[in-house]
Design a protein around this motif. Sequence first.
Motif, PDB file in Angstrom:
ATOM      1  N   GLU A 174      14.589  -5.768  -8.623  1.00 38.44           N
ATOM      2  CA  GLU A 174      14.574  -7.556  -7.919  1.00 38.44           C
ATOM      3  C   GLU A 174      13.212  -7.694  -7.214  1.00 38.44           C
ATOM      4  OE1 GLU A 174      15.218 -11.367  -8.374  1.00 38.44           O
ATOM      5  OE2 GLU A 174      16.187 -10.354  -9.964  1.00 38.44           O
ATOM      6  N   PRO A 175      13.301  -7.137  -6.043  1.00 41.32           N
ATOM      7  CA  PRO A 175      11.953  -7.855  -5.801  1.00 41.32           C
ATOM      8  C   PRO A 175       9.809  -7.500  -6.961  1.00 41.32           C
ATOM      9  CG  PRO A 175      12.680  -6.492  -4.084  1.00 41.32           C
ATOM     10  CD  PRO A 175      13.198  -6.179  -5.697  1.00 41.32           C
ATOM     11  N   GLN A 176      10.800  -5.885  -7.880  1.00 43.59           N
ATOM     12  CA  GLN A 176       9.672  -5.847  -9.000  1.00 43.59           C
ATOM     13  C   GLN A 176      10.057  -7.507  -9.742  1.00 43.59           C
ATOM     14  OE1 GLN A 176       7.598  -4.109  -7.818  1.00 43.59           O
ATOM     15  NE2 GLN A 176       8.740  -3.326  -6.231  1.00 43.59           N
ATOM     16  N   LEU A 177      10.812  -7.748  -9.961  1.00 38.73           N
ATOM     17  CA  LEU A 177      10.599  -8.877 -10.872  1.00 38.73           C
ATOM     18  C   LEU A 177      10.774 -10.080 -10.206  1.00 38.73           C
ATOM     19  CD1 LEU A 177      14.413  -7.645 -12.675  1.00 38.73           C
ATOM     20  CD2 LEU A 177      12.245  -7.868 -13.759  1.00 38.73           C
ATOM     21  N   ALA A 178      10.713 -10.013  -8.827  1.00 37.67           N
ATOM     22  CA  ALA A 178      10.281 -11.534  -8.612  1.00 37.67           C
ATOM     23  C   ALA A 178       8.437 -11.531  -8.663  1.00 37.67           C
ATOM     24  CB  ALA A 178      10.728 -11.532  -6.339  1.00 37.67           C
ATOM     25  N   LEU A 179       7.884 -10.506  -7.722  1.00 34.71           N
ATOM     26  CA  LEU A 179       6.899  -9.989  -8.469  1.00 34.71           C
ATOM     27  C   LEU A 179       5.919 -10.285  -9.057  1.00 34.71           C
ATOM     28  CD1 LEU A 179       4.266  -9.361  -6.078  1.00 34.71           C
ATOM     29  CD2 LEU A 179       4.332  -6.896  -6.705  1.00 34.71           C
ATOM     30  N   PHE A 180       6.463  -9.704 -10.115  1.00 33.97           N
ATOM     31  CA  PHE A 180       5.677  -9.932 -11.803  1.00 33.97           C
ATOM     32  C   PHE A 180       6.174 -11.873 -11.968  1.00 33.97           C
ATOM     33  CE2 PHE A 180       7.791 -11.319 -16.302  1.00 33.97           C
ATOM     34  CZ  PHE A 180       6.407 -10.827 -16.840  1.00 33.97           C
ATOM     35  N   ARG A 181       6.830 -12.328 -11.655  1.00 29.70           N
ATOM     36  CA  ARG A 181       7.453 -13.647 -11.962  1.00 29.70           C
ATOM     37  C   ARG A 181       6.354 -14.690 -11.278  1.00 29.70           C
ATOM     38  NH1 ARG A 181      13.470 -12.642 -12.230  1.00 29.70           N
ATOM     39  NH2 ARG A 181      13.336 -13.080 -10.061  1.00 29.70           N
ATOM     40  N   ALA A 182       5.823 -13.721 -10.212  1.00 29.72           N
ATOM     41  CA  ALA A 182       5.053 -14.606  -9.192  1.00 29.72           C
ATOM     42  C   ALA A 182       3.732 -15.271 -10.001  1.00 29.72           C
ATOM     43  CB  ALA A 182       5.534 -14.550  -8.197  1.00 29.72           C
ATOM     44  N   SER A 183       3.535 -13.767 -10.125  1.00 32.16           N
ATOM     45  CA  SER A 183       2.243 -13.239 -10.865  1.00 32.16           C
ATOM     46  C   SER A 183       2.121 -14.035 -11.629  1.00 32.16           C
ATOM     47  CB  SER A 183       1.668 -12.361 -10.913  1.00 32.16           C
ATOM     48  OG  SER A 183       2.425 -11.203 -11.953  1.00 32.16           O
ATOM     49  N   ARG A 184       2.828 -14.193 -12.401  1.00 30.95           N
ATOM     50  CA  ARG A 184       2.768 -14.586 -14.469  1.00 30.95           C
ATOM     51  C   ARG A 184       2.824 -15.803 -13.915  1.00 30.95           C
ATOM     52  NH1 ARG A 184       8.458 -14.981 -16.715  1.00 30.95           N
ATOM     53  NH2 ARG A 184       8.814 -16.932 -14.962  1.00 30.95           N
ATOM     54  N   ASP A 194       7.032 -19.227  -6.719  1.00 29.72           N
ATOM     55  CA  ASP A 194       7.871 -18.480  -5.148  1.00 29.72           C
ATOM     56  C   ASP A 194       7.246 -17.412  -4.846  1.00 29.72           C
ATOM     57  OD1 ASP A 194       9.799 -18.034  -3.733  1.00 29.72           O
ATOM     58  OD2 ASP A 194      11.346 -18.214  -4.956  1.00 29.72           O
ATOM     59  N   VAL A 195       6.724 -17.239  -3.804  1.00 32.50           N
ATOM     60  CA  VAL A 195       6.321 -15.639  -3.130  1.00 32.50           C
ATOM     61  C   VAL A 195       7.178 -15.348  -2.474  1.00 32.50           C
ATOM     62  CG1 VAL A 195       4.234 -15.754  -4.741  1.00 32.50           C
ATOM     63  CG2 VAL A 195       4.490 -16.828  -2.570  1.00 32.50           C
ATOM     64  N   THR A 196       8.452 -15.710  -1.609  1.00 27.10           N
ATOM     65  CA  THR A 196       9.243 -15.061  -1.501  1.00 27.10           C
ATOM     66  C   THR A 196       9.075 -13.466  -0.698  1.00 27.10           C
ATOM     67  OG1 THR A 196      11.034 -17.131  -2.145  1.00 27.10           O
ATOM     68  CG2 THR A 196      11.473 -14.864  -0.007  1.00 27.10           C
ATOM     69  N   GLU A 197       8.789 -12.888   0.262  1.00 28.56           N
ATOM     70  CA  GLU A 197       8.709 -11.861   0.740  1.00 28.56           C
ATOM     71  C   GLU A 197       9.798 -10.649   0.717  1.00 28.56           C
ATOM     72  OE1 GLU A 197       6.167 -10.935   3.818  1.00 28.56           O
ATOM     73  OE2 GLU A 197       4.827 -12.959   2.930  1.00 28.56           O
ATOM     74  N   ARG A 204       6.429  -6.600  -0.250  1.00 26.01           N
ATOM     75  CA  ARG A 204       6.573  -8.286   0.864  1.00 26.01           C
ATOM     76  C   ARG A 204       4.942  -7.396   1.619  1.00 26.01           C
ATOM     77  NH1 ARG A 204      10.763  -4.994   4.240  1.00 26.01           N
ATOM     78  NH2 ARG A 204       8.774  -4.294   5.178  1.00 26.01           N
ATOM     79  N   ALA A 205       4.474  -7.001   0.880  1.00 25.82           N
ATOM     80  CA  ALA A 205       2.559  -6.677   1.880  1.00 25.82           C
ATOM     81  C   ALA A 205       2.032  -7.619   0.230  1.00 25.82           C
ATOM     82  CB  ALA A 205       2.182  -5.636   1.679  1.00 25.82           C
ATOM     83  N   THR A 206       2.299  -7.341  -0.412  1.00 23.46           N
ATOM     84  CA  THR A 206       1.965  -7.159  -2.063  1.00 23.46           C
ATOM     85  C   THR A 206       2.434  -9.313  -2.019  1.00 23.46           C
ATOM     86  OG1 THR A 206       1.670  -5.057  -2.968  1.00 23.46           O
ATOM     87  CG2 THR A 206       1.145  -6.726  -4.604  1.00 23.46           C
ATOM     88  N   MET A 207       3.110  -9.579  -2.532  1.00 28.24           N
ATOM     89  CA  MET A 207       4.281 -10.467  -2.435  1.00 28.24           C
ATOM     90  C   MET A 207       3.100 -11.794  -0.832  1.00 28.24           C
ATOM     91  SD  MET A 207       7.801 -10.433  -3.891  1.00 28.24           S
ATOM     92  CE  MET A 207       7.454 -12.069  -4.490  1.00 28.24           C
ATOM     93  N   ARG A 208       2.703 -11.534   0.302  1.00 22.12           N
ATOM     94  CA  ARG A 208       2.206 -11.861   1.077  1.00 22.12           C
ATOM     95  C   ARG A 208       0.780 -12.160   0.451  1.00 22.12           C
ATOM     96  NH1 ARG A 208       4.426  -9.224   4.747  1.00 22.12           N
ATOM     97  NH2 ARG A 208       2.600  -7.253   4.895  1.00 22.12           N
ATOM     98  N   ASN A 209      -0.111 -11.087   0.208  1.00 17.98           N
ATOM     99  CA  ASN A 209      -0.884 -11.518  -0.523  1.00 17.98           C
ATOM    100  C   ASN A 209      -1.497 -12.196  -1.755  1.00 17.98           C
ATOM    101  OD1 ASN A 209      -2.435  -9.093   1.511  1.00 17.98           O
ATOM    102  ND2 ASN A 209      -1.782  -8.028  -0.144  1.00 17.98           N
ATOM    103  N   LEU A 210      -0.352 -12.340  -2.284  1.00 16.34           N
ATOM    104  CA  LEU A 210      -0.463 -12.682  -3.964  1.00 16.34           C
ATOM    105  C   LEU A 210      -0.234 -14.281  -3.656  1.00 16.34           C
ATOM    106  CD1 LEU A 210      -0.498 -13.079  -6.685  1.00 16.34           C
ATOM    107  CD2 LEU A 210       1.889 -13.272  -6.790  1.00 16.34           C
ATOM    108  N   GLY A 211       0.863 -14.526  -2.090  1.00 14.26           N
ATOM    109  CA  GLY A 211       1.270 -16.558  -1.833  1.00 14.26           C
ATOM    110  C   GLY A 211      -0.910 -16.625  -0.987  1.00 14.26           C
TER     111      GLY A 211
END
Length: 449
Positions: A174-184, A194-197, A204-211
């Motif tokens: 689920e976190p990986q899919l959330a990261l994929f959707r956010a990056s897409r 949405d880049v909820t960590e 979480r660090a990757t999503m924070r950087n992506l945000g």
Amino acid sequence: MRLFAGLFLLLAGQALLAAVLPGAVLVWNLDRGNAAYMEAQDRQALAAMTTLLGAELKAGVPVTNALQVVQSSFRDNSLPGDPAPPLRERIELVGPTGTHIAGPTVNGERVRAERPVKLDGRIVAVARIVRAPPANAASFAFVRDQVIGIVVAMSAIFLILLVAGYFIAGRWAEPQLALFRASRDIAQGDYGADVTETGAAETRATMRNLGRIARSFDRLETARRTWLVSVSEELRKPVHALAERLGTIREDSPPTDPEAFDEVVEGVRRLGEMAEDLHAVALADLGRLPVRFATVDPCALIHNAIWTSGKRAKAQNVTLEPGNMPQATVPVKWDGARIEQLFTALIENSLRYTPGGGRIQLGLEGQRNAWRLIIDDSAPGVDIGLAQELFEPFYRTTTEPGQSVMTSGLGLATAQAIVEAHHGRIEASRSPIGGLRVTVILPAAPPTA
């Protein structure tokens, strides 16, 4: 979803191995232990039998009959007081030198166990087991029950591991899919994705950087759009003032070189169109392109656009003419000024790629509660494989030196912005007259809120 499925299948395979391999080892160990148990029982029974054989020989029974006498003392195929499997028809009695005395002989099987028969401390014979124990219902039932128990236990373990693997796969994926959707979404320009960590620390660090990247891009994009609006606004003012000044000069004192003066006027007019196009695209980027709906006649707008662009078309030796159009007046609720800007942009785009001797046609066709505005140009036109890029701002396909100076590359981007503001759509396809066809589909009236 494929990430979850792949991870779940991997964990399911590991669960299957974790259940099957120990189960197979247990079954093998059960078979090995049962065989060892049976051999131990045979040895114990053989020891008891040799004791009985020695007693019979001491009592004077001939050695050739001693085995038969001892075996006849079995009750229910078992030694008295001994739970060992029966030895009947499994014992061979041989002499000290190996000569056969009584019982079955070795027939391709190994000697399973042997023990000397002594009389007064002297070896008079050797008793040996030469056949495997016969299968019986009790031993079969025992092995069957043990195997069934192992299979049931391993199946339960497999199901438990499978359920655990399902939840582990879901929790990890689920976190990986959330990261994929956010990056897409961010890659497609949605910087508010949405880049909820969630998930592991690294995720979480990757999503924070992506945000942070998304917010940075959002600021840059907002600044770019704001700058474009400001630049286009500032550009329009002096261009309009210059155009008015040139008109005043023409009226007050006719120029000594009319041809050169006309070139200047035409250049200022083109510069004004570029400023208007840039302004429209910039406002559309900000979602603030103003549109004022009123009842207009698209046929009249088409004829007006043909008259406005006719001079430039004639200068390029290109025929600009109406195509299929309704004969009667067609009342629609559009922004007339924006639609004229739309036609101008489409004609400018066609003139850019239509060589001398070619032709451009503007047509209008009815569609259910909508109208199709069609502009066709003759060959060679533009590669239809680049249809999506045609609507990008500043896009050009020409490589002729000097032509890019005369064209803004904003024509179809401006047209798309105006069409979207009218809740329509614009498409590019091959024209029946050999070049490019641009089709604009607009509702007859704006949708009600």
